[in-house]
Design a protein around this motif. Structure first.
Motif, mmCIF file in Angstrom:
data_model
loop_
_atom_site.group_PDB
_atom_site.id
_atom_site.type_symbol
_atom_site.label_atom_id
_atom_site.label_comp_id
_atom_site.label_asym_id
_atom_site.label_seq_id
_atom_site.Cartn_x
_atom_site.Cartn_y
_atom_site.Cartn_z
ATOM 1 N N ARG A 239 13.906 2.187 -15.804
ATOM 2 C CA ARG A 239 15.097 2.552 -15.042
ATOM 3 C C ARG A 239 14.772 3.553 -13.942
ATOM 4 N NH1 ARG A 239 20.107 4.243 -18.625
ATOM 5 N NH2 ARG A 239 21.020 4.130 -16.538
ATOM 6 N N HIS A 240 13.766 4.406 -14.192
ATOM 7 C CA HIS A 240 13.473 5.479 -13.240
ATOM 8 C C HIS A 240 12.011 5.529 -12.792
ATOM 9 C CE1 HIS A 240 17.461 6.973 -14.202
ATOM 10 N NE2 HIS A 240 17.142 6.985 -15.480
ATOM 11 N N ARG A 241 11.108 4.908 -13.546
ATOM 12 C CA ARG A 241 9.678 5.011 -13.228
ATOM 13 C C ARG A 241 9.110 3.623 -12.957
ATOM 14 N NH1 ARG A 241 8.371 10.430 -14.362
ATOM 15 N NH2 ARG A 241 6.919 9.984 -12.677
ATOM 16 N N ARG A 242 8.038 3.581 -12.153
ATOM 17 C CA ARG A 242 7.485 2.296 -11.739
ATOM 18 C C ARG A 242 5.975 2.431 -11.580
ATOM 19 N NH1 ARG A 242 10.642 1.624 -7.507
ATOM 20 N NH2 ARG A 242 12.301 0.770 -8.796
ATOM 21 N N VAL A 243 5.233 1.457 -12.125
ATOM 22 C CA VAL A 243 3.771 1.467 -12.092
ATOM 23 C C VAL A 243 3.273 0.132 -11.550
ATOM 24 C CG1 VAL A 243 1.661 1.654 -13.480
ATOM 25 C CG2 VAL A 243 3.673 3.047 -14.059
ATOM 26 N N PHE A 244 2.209 0.187 -10.759
ATOM 27 C CA PHE A 244 1.555 -1.022 -10.253
ATOM 28 C C PHE A 244 0.153 -1.110 -10.834
ATOM 29 C CE2 PHE A 244 -1.310 -3.197 -7.318
ATOM 30 C CZ PHE A 244 -0.629 -4.392 -7.125
ATOM 31 N N CYS A 245 -0.209 -2.295 -11.314
ATOM 32 C CA CYS A 245 -1.535 -2.546 -11.879
ATOM 33 C C CYS A 245 -2.187 -3.667 -11.085
ATOM 34 C CB CYS A 245 -1.436 -2.933 -13.352
ATOM 35 S SG CYS A 245 -0.458 -1.782 -14.354
ATOM 36 N N SER A 246 -3.310 -3.380 -10.456
ATOM 37 C CA SER A 246 -3.871 -4.321 -9.480
ATOM 38 C C SER A 246 -4.539 -5.537 -10.103
ATOM 39 C CB SER A 246 -4.888 -3.599 -8.588
ATOM 40 O OG SER A 246 -6.069 -3.309 -9.324
ATOM 41 N N GLY A 247 -4.994 -5.447 -11.382
ATOM 42 C CA GLY A 247 -5.894 -6.488 -11.850
ATOM 43 C C GLY A 247 -7.116 -6.507 -10.951
ATOM 44 N N ASP A 248 -7.727 -7.678 -10.787
ATOM 45 C CA ASP A 248 -8.834 -7.833 -9.844
ATOM 46 C C ASP A 248 -8.302 -8.468 -8.570
ATOM 47 O OD1 ASP A 248 -10.650 -6.810 -11.579
ATOM 48 O OD2 ASP A 248 -11.752 -8.666 -11.910
ATOM 49 N N SER A 249 -8.727 -7.959 -7.425
ATOM 50 C CA SER A 249 -8.235 -8.510 -6.167
ATOM 51 C C SER A 249 -9.059 -8.000 -5.007
ATOM 52 C CB SER A 249 -6.771 -8.115 -5.947
ATOM 53 O OG SER A 249 -6.280 -8.618 -4.715
ATOM 54 N N GLY A 250 -9.296 -8.873 -4.050
ATOM 55 C CA GLY A 250 -9.748 -8.424 -2.755
ATOM 56 C C GLY A 250 -8.564 -7.861 -1.983
ATOM 57 N N TYR A 251 -8.868 -7.121 -0.942
ATOM 58 C CA TYR A 251 -7.777 -6.571 -0.126
ATOM 59 C C TYR A 251 -7.117 -7.697 0.669
ATOM 60 C CZ TYR A 251 -5.063 -3.921 3.165
ATOM 61 O OH TYR A 251 -4.026 -3.441 3.895
ATOM 62 N N PHE A 252 -5.800 -7.627 0.810
ATOM 63 C CA PHE A 252 -5.082 -8.593 1.643
ATOM 64 C C PHE A 252 -3.752 -7.972 2.060
ATOM 65 C CE2 PHE A 252 -3.272 -9.102 -2.426
ATOM 66 C CZ PHE A 252 -2.129 -9.882 -2.392
ATOM 67 N N ALA A 253 -3.117 -8.600 3.055
ATOM 68 C CA ALA A 253 -1.886 -8.039 3.620
ATOM 69 C C ALA A 253 -0.738 -8.045 2.623
ATOM 70 C CB ALA A 253 -1.491 -8.817 4.884
ATOM 71 N N GLY A 254 -0.883 -8.805 1.538
ATOM 72 C CA GLY A 254 0.179 -8.883 0.549
ATOM 73 C C GLY A 254 0.504 -7.564 -0.118
ATOM 74 N N TYR A 255 -0.396 -6.602 -0.090
ATOM 75 C CA TYR A 255 -0.091 -5.310 -0.711
ATOM 76 C C TYR A 255 1.092 -4.632 -0.020
ATOM 77 C CZ TYR A 255 -4.217 -5.367 -3.702
ATOM 78 O OH TYR A 255 -5.127 -5.682 -4.659
ATOM 79 N N ALA A 256 1.147 -4.724 1.288
ATOM 80 C CA ALA A 256 2.274 -4.129 2.011
ATOM 81 C C ALA A 256 3.572 -4.833 1.650
ATOM 82 C CB ALA A 256 2.017 -4.186 3.516
ATOM 83 N N GLU A 257 3.508 -6.141 1.461
ATOM 84 C CA GLU A 257 4.699 -6.892 1.065
ATOM 85 C C GLU A 257 5.144 -6.498 -0.337
ATOM 86 O OE1 GLU A 257 3.742 -11.009 1.521
ATOM 87 O OE2 GLU A 257 3.102 -10.778 3.604
ATOM 88 N N ILE A 258 4.186 -6.316 -1.258
ATOM 89 C CA ILE A 258 4.526 -5.882 -2.615
ATOM 90 C C ILE A 258 5.154 -4.496 -2.581
ATOM 91 C CG2 ILE A 258 3.560 -5.270 -4.874
ATOM 92 C CD1 ILE A 258 1.372 -7.417 -4.309
ATOM 93 N N GLY A 259 4.577 -3.599 -1.777
ATOM 94 C CA GLY A 259 5.129 -2.256 -1.662
ATOM 95 C C GLY A 259 6.545 -2.259 -1.125
ATOM 96 N N ALA A 260 6.804 -3.109 -0.131
ATOM 97 C CA ALA A 260 8.136 -3.173 0.452
ATOM 98 C C ALA A 260 9.150 -3.762 -0.520
ATOM 99 C CB ALA A 260 8.098 -4.002 1.737
ATOM 100 N N ARG A 261 8.717 -4.712 -1.339
ATOM 101 C CA ARG A 261 9.640 -5.415 -2.237
ATOM 102 C C ARG A 261 9.874 -4.661 -3.545
ATOM 103 N NH1 ARG A 261 9.416 -11.888 -3.722
ATOM 104 N NH2 ARG A 261 11.262 -11.916 -5.075
ATOM 105 N N TYR A 262 8.809 -4.040 -4.083
ATOM 106 C CA TYR A 262 8.907 -3.466 -5.423
ATOM 107 C C TYR A 262 8.684 -1.955 -5.467
ATOM 108 C CZ TYR A 262 8.261 -8.387 -6.722
ATOM 109 O OH TYR A 262 8.378 -9.752 -6.842
#
Length: 359
Positions: A239-262
């Motif tokens: 309800r109040h806290r949020r965590v992101f777990c990357s798993g394995d990934s190369g860098y890509f522009a999708g990180y900015a989209e994830i940040g904006a959405r979640y």
């Protein structure tokens, strides 16, 4: 004959550890995924698992490279308690890094275990493959009661048969996995009602927390067949806290989209190790992990996927040395715990460069 017998003994656990490809209704669901095209799951951007022409150099570096790829002494391991301190506030967000990608997230009174690998080797064989550089801080049977077990993808350093089987018996929490990975779990005896499979952007609510699989830039496979199961990052929201777990990934522009959405995220657990010139698209280098953390609108960065197994030709201290340097240059809050050390996200311990004495 004796040699053949020894070889057969050494690999006798391999067939089961390979898992199982999706079949039946699960395979139908896989084929309906927007990520599944031409018989395999695809990345959001063009991705090569290895740069052509680098294989021979990569093998030479792994076998003969001069980098100190193991610590010079014993890695300090902290044995965590079975529960947060009694005085911990109800809203406290805590993270315990057990080594490599395995971590316990304590969020709003719930406990989430991430990519648990407790075996001595990350390999289909218990007798061959990369061996652990430090003990696991706590035995599986001494873990607290879990509310969810989250898997990012099916590679051996993130999904371990022996660990899954132990958690099947010792815990009652569901396994949350990307699409198709449930086939492996079912082969290892996990009942279907304890398996939650999600495609990218799909969400499930477990124990009052929301779990969403987000895109990542990687690949999958436990044998010769690749990309028949999905890989992903995870967004874990209370309800109040949020965590992101990357798993394995190369860098890509999708990180900015994830940040904006979640986002924004109170903490990000970011992959920083096991990189090489030969595979720039599928693992991030430390500086890219910092960029991804900022794209995600993260507050505290906790590095994972380093220090426990030797999986690449870089020096053992290189990932965290580079990460710390880049974090200071770009003003990123950072915690670098010892294996087993509990980090309170709102009051993280100062970075004390504990690893440099082992470099």
């Amino acid at each position: 004959m004796a040699g053949l017998a020894v070889a057969a003994w050494a690999v006798r656990d391999v067939p089961a550890a390979l898992g199982r490809l999706p079949g039946g209704a699960r395979a139908d669901r896989v084929r309906r995924s927007p990520q599944f095209r031409a018989g395999a799951f695809r990345n959001p951007v063009d991705t090569r698992t290895m740069v052509p022409g680098t294989g021979r150099e990569m093998l030479r570096d792994l076998v003969l490279g001069g980098q100190p790829r193991r610590p010079a002494g014993s890695i300090p391991v902290i044995v965590p308690g079975a529960a947060p301190p009694a005085s911990a506030p109800a809203g406290e967000l805590g993270v315990i890094w057990y080594g490599h990608a395995s971590a316990l997230i304590e969020i709003e009174g719930r406990r989430v275990l991430l990519d648990p690998v407790w075996s001595d080797r990350c390999s289909p064989s218990a007798r061959l493959g990369p061996r652990r550089l430090h003990p696991v801080p706590v035995p599986l049977d001494r873990l607290p009661r879990l509310d969810a077990i989250v898997i990012s993808h099916d590679h051996y350093d993130h999904l371990d048969m022996a660990t899954v089987r132990a958690l099947r018996h010792g815990q009652s929490a569901p396994f949350l996995v990307p699409l198709g990975v449930g086939a492996h779990l079912e082969r290892w005896g996990v009942p279907p009602h304890r398996i939650v499979e999600l495609d990218w952007t799909e969400r499930a609510t477990v124990a009052g927390l929301d779990f969403t699989v987000a895109p990542a830039r990687h690949f999958s496979g436990r044998g010769l067949v690749r990309d028949r199961t999905l890989w992903g990052s995870w967004v874990i929201s209370g309800r109040h806290r949020r965590v992101f777990c990357s798993g394995d990934s190369g860098y890509f522009a999708g990180y900015a989209e994830i940040g904006a959405r979640y986002g924004p995220f109170d903490a990000t657990l970011m992959q920083i190790g096991a990189y090489a010139v030969a595979w720039p698209n599928i693992h991030m280098v430390p500086e890219e992990a910092i960029t991804a953390h900022l794209d995600l609108r993260g507050d505290l960065l906790i590095p994972v996927h380093w220090g426990t197994f030797t999986l690449a030709p870089h020096a053992w201290t290189d990932p965290v040395d580079r990460l710390w340097r880049e974090a200071k240059a770009r003003g990123v809050r950072l915690a670098v715990p010892r294996p087993g050390e509990r980090v309170v996200v709102d009051q993280p311990p100062p970075v004390d460069a504990w690893w440099q004495a082992l470099g």
